[in-house]
Design a protein around this motif. Structure first.
Motif, short mmCIF file in Angstrom:
data_model
loop_
_atom_site.label_atom_id
_atom_site.label_comp_id
_atom_site.label_asym_id
_atom_site.label_seq_id
_atom_site.Cartn_x
_atom_site.Cartn_y
_atom_site.Cartn_z
N GLY A 136 6.81 17.19 7.56
CA GLY A 136 6.55 15.85 8.08
C GLY A 136 5.35 15.81 8.99
N ALA A 137 5.24 16.81 9.87
CA ALA A 137 4.11 16.86 10.80
C ALA A 137 2.79 17.01 10.05
CB ALA A 137 4.31 18.02 11.78
N ALA A 138 2.76 17.92 9.06
CA ALA A 138 1.53 18.14 8.30
C ALA A 138 1.13 16.90 7.50
CB ALA A 138 1.72 19.33 7.36
N LEU A 139 2.11 16.23 6.91
CA LEU A 139 1.81 15.02 6.13
C LEU A 139 1.20 13.93 7.01
CD1 LEU A 139 5.04 14.82 3.94
CD2 LEU A 139 2.72 15.23 3.11
N LEU A 140 1.76 13.76 8.21
CA LEU A 140 1.26 12.72 9.12
C LEU A 140 -0.18 13.02 9.55
CD1 LEU A 140 1.68 10.20 10.88
CD2 LEU A 140 2.57 11.72 12.66
N VAL A 141 -0.43 14.25 9.97
CA VAL A 141 -1.76 14.61 10.44
C VAL A 141 -2.77 14.50 9.31
CG1 VAL A 141 -3.17 16.51 11.33
CG2 VAL A 141 -0.92 16.05 12.33
N ASN A 142 -2.40 14.96 8.13
CA ASN A 142 -3.30 14.87 6.98
C ASN A 142 -3.65 13.42 6.66
OD1 ASN A 142 -4.61 16.05 4.46
ND2 ASN A 142 -3.12 14.66 3.55
N ARG A 143 -2.65 12.56 6.70
CA ARG A 143 -2.88 11.14 6.40
C ARG A 143 -3.77 10.49 7.46
NH1 ARG A 143 0.15 6.58 7.46
NH2 ARG A 143 1.77 7.86 8.43
N ASN A 144 -3.54 10.83 8.72
CA ASN A 144 -4.33 10.23 9.79
C ASN A 144 -5.78 10.70 9.77
OD1 ASN A 144 -2.15 8.79 10.69
ND2 ASN A 144 -1.62 10.20 12.34
N LEU A 145 -5.99 11.97 9.40
CA LEU A 145 -7.34 12.51 9.40
C LEU A 145 -8.14 12.13 8.16
CD1 LEU A 145 -6.75 16.14 10.77
CD2 LEU A 145 -7.69 14.18 12.00
N SER A 146 -7.47 12.11 7.01
CA SER A 146 -8.19 11.91 5.75
C SER A 146 -7.96 10.54 5.14
CB SER A 146 -7.76 12.97 4.74
OG SER A 146 -6.38 12.81 4.41
N ASN A 147 -6.93 9.84 5.65
CA ASN A 147 -6.55 8.53 5.09
C ASN A 147 -6.18 8.64 3.61
OD1 ASN A 147 -5.98 5.81 5.56
ND2 ASN A 147 -7.93 5.15 4.69
N ILE A 148 -5.71 9.84 3.23
CA ILE A 148 -5.27 10.06 1.85
C ILE A 148 -3.77 9.80 1.77
CG2 ILE A 148 -4.95 11.77 0.01
CD1 ILE A 148 -7.47 13.15 1.02
N SER A 190 13.69 3.11 12.10
CA SER A 190 12.34 2.60 11.87
C SER A 190 12.31 1.82 10.57
CB SER A 190 11.33 3.76 11.79
OG SER A 190 11.39 4.59 12.92
N VAL A 191 11.22 1.10 10.35
CA VAL A 191 11.01 0.46 9.05
C VAL A 191 9.70 0.97 8.48
CG1 VAL A 191 12.37 -1.61 9.47
CG2 VAL A 191 9.96 -1.56 10.16
N LEU A 192 9.67 1.11 7.16
CA LEU A 192 8.48 1.49 6.43
C LEU A 192 8.01 0.27 5.65
CD1 LEU A 192 6.43 3.55 5.28
CD2 LEU A 192 8.16 4.17 3.57
N LYS A 193 6.86 -0.26 6.06
CA LYS A 193 6.29 -1.43 5.40
C LYS A 193 4.80 -1.20 5.22
CE LYS A 193 9.39 -5.02 7.28
NZ LYS A 193 9.44 -6.27 8.09
N GLY A 194 4.31 -1.47 4.02
CA GLY A 194 2.89 -1.31 3.76
C GLY A 194 2.39 0.08 4.03
N GLY A 195 3.25 1.06 3.87
CA GLY A 195 2.87 2.45 4.10
C GLY A 195 2.87 2.88 5.55
N GLU A 196 3.25 2.00 6.48
CA GLU A 196 3.25 2.33 7.90
C GLU A 196 4.67 2.34 8.45
OE1 GLU A 196 0.55 3.31 9.46
OE2 GLU A 196 -0.58 2.98 7.61
N ILE A 197 4.93 3.26 9.37
CA ILE A 197 6.24 3.38 10.00
C ILE A 197 6.22 2.69 11.36
CG2 ILE A 197 7.91 4.99 11.00
CD1 ILE A 197 7.08 7.02 8.90
#
Length: 523
Positions: free
Chosen positions: A294-306, A130-137
């Motif tokens: 990794g799972a917790a970080l992704l869900v937290n980011r998607n729900l809170s946009n933090i 994958s590539v990570l650009k602009g904070g997105e995978i």
């Protein structure tokens, strides 16, 4: 939850890194790789196990079978969570390799990087690019489970008489003693790299996770050390080509790596030394222990946009106060004696300098498979006999398996070669030793002149840093031998009573636990 001081009712959402439904069933029935007597040995075993292998190989991201597998896996997980008191919570199921990729992002969340995950299997895959650009995978490619490098290396582990998914480190350690050319051509012909995909050829491919049956017959005339050397070289060459193709295709030279295969420090060293690679970072809990994070970080980011801050500390486990340690000491039935010390670092360093070996139990437990200075056995790296003492007492590992070291980061240039400034904080990257390193710390330099360090700053672990500083003052060497505080084939200790058990049964000279110095009472 205990560490955070929260109860089940404080939890609103649950993230779960998914895997195939039958993986656990397969392991429980055949206990492959955990009990030596149950390692698959003949084609009758293959016929039984292949029910699962055919199932697993059919699990591709596009198959209806995968969708059904995930559906039933989720239902069973939800049922288990309800029993644990989490009924009514919102549950988010995260793809296995996406969770690996998210854990890799945690190391450098704002960098422009290639993220590569490689392991045994998860959700029908054994790897991704994958590539990570602009904070997105953005996922570029997927490597299916029937081409798994993790299964290949695990099969080699079984051929050598060790336990797959546990003893791969022994294969890596044995490899420098062998001649890779004896087996390399025999093995490499079953692999090729097609741009951003690894492909395994038949007949090896059809054996799936039971590949040790095929490899045992294929390599029956070869010595163990040569088999290890050949397998390690194949692993390095295949991943080298995958990394090279990924850089060529994306133009990105920074790498973030995760997945169990990247626990192989010699592979990581090979990657870091590639001319086209600028930087390599690897999540410390690269195996499946990192999946929940990794799972917790992704869900937290998607729900809170933090946006998550960059990973800075592996010390996420439990800790014990001096009062709790003292209470445990008083309740112990072992013949031990103890004293309180205002300078536990200095006292421990003095004993190390006299050739003693001890346990070091401090602060919050480190995550991942490496001992990073809080649940650690420490010894003098200057003494070439330190590994023998450890192996005949607490560790009982093969003599060819090297020990790691912890080093004051400000002194790294004198003891290792690292022109790119690759991060060496977590014992997950190997480096070449300098001549001075070999001369002053022979107990922690492998036969191929490689070392596996923890490069330590004061702000990462102040108490362990002070121990190294004190040892440096006494000996002039800013390095200690560091291995995990556990006996052979037992988990790293977590509680004070477990550390006392290892002091007694592991025949350690001392245990520094909190501010208490503990020894056996021979009187």
């Amino acid at each position: 939850m205990m560490i955070a001081g929260i109860e089940s009712e404080d939890i609103d959402n649950i993230a779960y890194g998914t895997n195939e439904l039958l993986t656990a069933i397969h392991t429980n029935i055949f206990k492959r790789g955990y009990l030596p007597k149950n390692i698959l040995k003949d084609k009758k075993d293959l016929m039984r196990a292949n029910v699962f292998e055919r199932y697993r190989n059919a699990l591709t991201k596009k198959s209806e079978l995968m969708k059904a597998d995930l559906y039933f896996s989720k239902k069973l997980t939800e049922k288990s969570l309800r029993r644990m008191g989490f009924a009514g919570r919102e549950m988010y199921f995260v793809d296995h390799h996406l969770a690996h990729a998210e854990s890799a992002r945690f190391i450098a969340p704002r960098s422009k990087s290639i993220i590569i995950t490689i392991d045994g299997q998860g959700n029908g895959l054994s790897g991704t690019v994958s590539v990570l650009k602009g904070g997105e995978i953005e996922r570029l490619s997927e490597i299916y489970v029937y081409s798994s490098l993790g299964h290949f290396y695990g099969g080699i582990t079984e051929v050598l008489g060790y336990k797959s998914a546990y003893d791969e480190c022994k294969v890596m350690a044995l490899a420098p003693f062998g001649d890779h050319s004896k087996c390399y051509d025999t093995l490499i012909r079953y692999f090729y790299v097609d741009r951003l995909k690894i492909v395994k050829r038949d007949p090896m491919r059809k054996y799936g996770r039971c590949v040790s049956l095929f490899l045992r017959e294929l390599l029956s005339e070869n010595e163990k050390k040569d088999i290890a050397a050949g397998a390690q070289k194949v692993l390095e060459d295949i991943v080298y080509e995958l990394v090279s193709n990924s850089i060529e295709e994306t133009g990105i030279k920074n790498l973030l790596l995760s997945g169990g295969v990247f626990l192989n420090v010699k592979l990581n060293k090979t990657i870091s030394e590639m001319d086209e690679v600028k930087d390599v970072r690897i999540f410390p809990a690269a195996g499946d222990a990192g999946i929940p994070i990794g799972a917790a970080l992704l869900v937290n980011r998607n729900l809170s946009n933090i946006r998550t801050n960059e990973f800075s500390s592996p010390y996420m486990g439990g800790s014990w106060k001096d009062e709790e340690i003292l209470e445990t000491l008083k309740k112990s039935n072992y013949r031990i004696k103890w004293e309180y010390s205002d300078n536990i670092e200095g006292r421990s360093a003095e004993m190390l300098a006299k050739g003693m070996m001890g346990g070091w139990f401090q602060g919050r437990m480190e995550m991942g498979p490496r001992a990073l200075g809080n649940r650690t056995v420490i010894a003098d790296p200057r003494d070439v006999n330190s590994p023998t003492r450890l192996n005949t007492t607490i560790k009982r590992r093969p003599a060819f398996q090297p020990f790691c070291q912890s080093m004051l980061k400000e002194n790294e240039k004198y003891y290792l070669i690292n022109p790119k400034g690759i991060d060496g904080s977590y014992m997950i990257m190997a480096f070449e030793s300098t001549e001075r390193g070999l001369k002053e710390t022979p107990a922690v330099v492998h036969i191929d002149n490689s070392i596996r360090p923890q490069l330590l700053n004061r702000n990462q672990n102040q108490k362990f840093y002070e121990l190294l500083k004190e040892f440096y003052k006494i000996t002039g060497v800013p390095v200690v031998l560091n291995t995990s505080l556990n006996r052979s084939h037992e988990p790293i200790v977590n509680r004070p009573d477990e550390a006392i058990y290892d002091l007694v049964h592991g025949k350690l000279d001392f245990l520094a636990m909190g501010n208490y110095l503990i020894k056996l009472n021979h009187s």
